[in-house]
Design an enzyme around this catalytic site. Structure first.
Site, PDB file in Angstrom:
ATOM      1  N   GLU A 121       0.734  -1.424  -0.072  1.00  0.00           N
ATOM      2  CA  GLU A 121      -0.261   0.153  -0.363  1.00  0.00           C
ATOM      3  C   GLU A 121       0.777   1.073  -0.201  1.00  0.00           C
ATOM      4  O   GLU A 121       2.256   1.113   0.668  1.00  0.00           O
ATOM      5  CB  GLU A 121      -0.784   0.051   1.453  1.00  0.00           C
ATOM      6  N   CYS A 139       3.603   8.778   0.538  1.00  0.00           N
ATOM      7  CA  CYS A 139       4.209   8.139   2.289  1.00  0.00           C
ATOM      8  C   CYS A 139       4.207   6.743   1.349  1.00  0.00           C
ATOM      9  O   CYS A 139       3.257   5.772   0.827  1.00  0.00           O
ATOM     10  CB  CYS A 139       3.402   7.731   3.494  1.00  0.00           C
ATOM     11  N   CYS A 170       6.610  -6.821   7.384  1.00  0.00           N
ATOM     12  CA  CYS A 170       7.457  -5.921   8.710  1.00  0.00           C
ATOM     13  C   CYS A 170       7.982  -6.918   9.547  1.00  0.00           C
ATOM     14  O   CYS A 170       7.036  -7.322  10.205  1.00  0.00           O
ATOM     15  CB  CYS A 170       7.213  -4.999   8.921  1.00  0.00           C
ATOM     16  N   CYS A 201       6.773  -3.705  16.357  1.00  0.00           N
ATOM     17  CA  CYS A 201       6.285  -3.235  17.234  1.00  0.00           C
ATOM     18  C   CYS A 201       4.407  -3.372  17.571  1.00  0.00           C
ATOM     19  O   CYS A 201       3.820  -3.408  16.991  1.00  0.00           O
ATOM     20  CB  CYS A 201       6.665  -1.374  16.270  1.00  0.00           C
ATOM     21  N   CYS A 233       1.141  -0.931  16.125  1.00  0.00           N
ATOM     22  CA  CYS A 233       1.076  -1.296  14.670  1.00  0.00           C
ATOM     23  C   CYS A 233       0.356  -2.235  14.119  1.00  0.00           C
ATOM     24  O   CYS A 233       0.927  -3.203  13.730  1.00  0.00           O
ATOM     25  CB  CYS A 233       2.908  -1.259  13.987  1.00  0.00           C
ATOM     26  N   CYS A 236      -0.739   6.679   9.971  1.00  0.00           N
ATOM     27  CA  CYS A 236       0.131   6.379  10.399  1.00  0.00           C
ATOM     28  C   CYS A 236       0.024   4.540  11.261  1.00  0.00           C
ATOM     29  O   CYS A 236      -1.298   4.788  11.805  1.00  0.00           O
ATOM     30  CB  CYS A 236       0.992   7.073  11.485  1.00  0.00           C
TER      31      CYS A 236
HETATM   32  S1  SF4 Z   1       6.057   1.032  13.089  1.00  0.00           S
HETATM   33 FE1  SF4 Z   1       5.322  -1.166  11.416  1.00  0.00          FE
HETATM   34  S2  SF4 Z   1       5.920  -1.061   9.693  1.00  0.00           S
HETATM   35 FE2  SF4 Z   1       7.654   0.835  11.312  1.00  0.00          FE
HETATM   36  S3  SF4 Z   1       8.760  -0.927  11.806  1.00  0.00           S
HETATM   37 FE3  SF4 Z   1       7.397  -0.752  13.123  1.00  0.00          FE
HETATM   38  S4  SF4 Z   1       5.919  -2.741  12.931  1.00  0.00           S
HETATM   39 FE4  SF4 Z   1       7.477  -2.177  11.060  1.00  0.00          FE
END
Ligand code: SF4
Length: 351
Positions: free
Chosen positions: A89, A102, A109, A113, A116, A330
């Protein structure tokens, strides 16, 4: 077949020289693609038929497929299908002063986090430079407008795909490429310290944003796995080194999570941590998603946090909330939509 969009100008010139073609021919191809936006070798009419055939049998010049577009007044969110069937995306944000995009840098990933949505799917693979470049080309083509700034802040940790992201930057920054000024390009990292040092040595004028999201190690390790490898002391040392070497201000991203990192004590601790550094703090109100337990800070907490930083003379802004209504904000990329598509593809492949 390798995509022509993976080549920056110099590597395309090198390739042309290696097959006995002239440098200016490579520059003509580059100009067809990025200045004239012609995506078909047959239409590159100042090249010989012979060379066009050679290019057709050497390079893939296909674009990405827009699978879905969600629009709101200030944001468009695009879902793209890659040639291997994966989905990524990108988000267009429409400002009064220009349009920014963006982009994603990986499929999935690995940083994990806790807050996220984008990182809920593990990394499948890194994106190639041309796959990042084409996110911008596709959006410019769809929106019929130029993109004036780019943030590498979508799905993925850009510094975990360092070389491809750097080549992507060279392509979009090239005056004969997409021609986005270095100062309008920002790379955002969750804190891969060794790569911050490397980035500082690149000698380019692009920007660095660091996702800090907590003022101490105990809290940061709870919400960001990366802190267990590179703690806040190491991170701040790397940021200082970057500022010293580049003389550029660093953006510190701080996502405000209700009753987690949005207290007065956290604000004061953050102010103490950043005192004297050439940074500005971008406070990001969290966007609640259906999958993750964190909550958005109250308006009072957000303003209180902001006031404490201000009182301590820290440069701070509160990020305008883009696209919350279409899950484009975000940490919300690669939400259920992409997950569903990838699940569908997986099932199809298993059959
Ligand atoms: S915020 Fe999400 S996309 Fe960004 S590094 Fe952390 S897990 Fe990965």
């Amino acid at each position: 077949m390798q995509s022509i969009f993976d080549y920056d100008k110099q590597s395309l010139i090198d390739y042309f020289l290696s097959i006995g073609e002239k440098k200016f021919k490579a520059e003509q191809v580059y100009s067809w693609i990025y200045e004239k936006r012609v995506f078909n070798f047959d239409d590159m009419t100042n090249l010989s038929l012979d060379l066009r055939d050679k290019l057709k049998s050497t390079f893939d010049i296909s674009l990405l497929e827009i699978v879905r577009k969600q629009e709101s007044d200030d944001t468009n969110k695009y879902l793209f299908k890659l040639s291997d069937g994966n989905f990524i995306e990108a988000v267009l944000m429409k400002h009064d002063y220009g349009n920014s995009v963006c982009v994603s840098s990986q499929v999935g990933c690995n940083m994990g986090c806790a807050f996220c949505e984008s990182g809920r799917l593990k990394k499948v693979r890194d994106l190639l430079p041309g796959e990042i470049v084409r996110q911008i080309l596709m959006i410019e083509d769809d929106y019929k407008n130029r993109i004036s700034s780019v943030v590498v802040m979508g799905i993925g940790e850009p510094f975990d795909n360092y070389d491809n992201v750097m080549r992507f930057i060279r392509i979009i920054n090239d005056p004969k490429g997409i021609a986005i000024g270095a100062r309008h390009i920002t790379v955002s990292t969750s804190g891969l310290v060794p790569k911050i040092y490397e980035y500082a040595d690149e000698g380019i004028q692009t920007n660095l944003a660091v996702s800090l999201h907590a003022p101490n190690n105990e809290l940061r390790s709870k919400i960001m796995n990366v802190n267990k490898a590179y703690n806040i002391d190491l991170l701040i040392k790397a940021v200082k080194d970057y500022i010293d070497k580049t003389n550029r201000r660093v953006t510190i991203e701080y996502l405000l999570l209700k009753d987690v990192n949005d207290t007065s004590e956290c604000a004061q601790e953050l102010a103490d941590l950043l005192k004297g550094l050439n940074v500005y703090v971008n406070l990001i109100p969290y966007n609640e998603t259906s999958h993750i337990e964190f909550k958005k800070s109250t308006k009072e907490n957000i303003m209180n946090f902001y006031d404490i930083l201000k009182k301590n003379k820290i440069n701070v802004t509160i990020r305008r909330e883009f696209g919350g209504d279409i899950d484009a904000a975000c940490g919300q990329l690669r939400a259920s939509e992409v997950e569903r598509w990838n699940h569908f593809i997986l099932q199809t492949q298993e059959r």
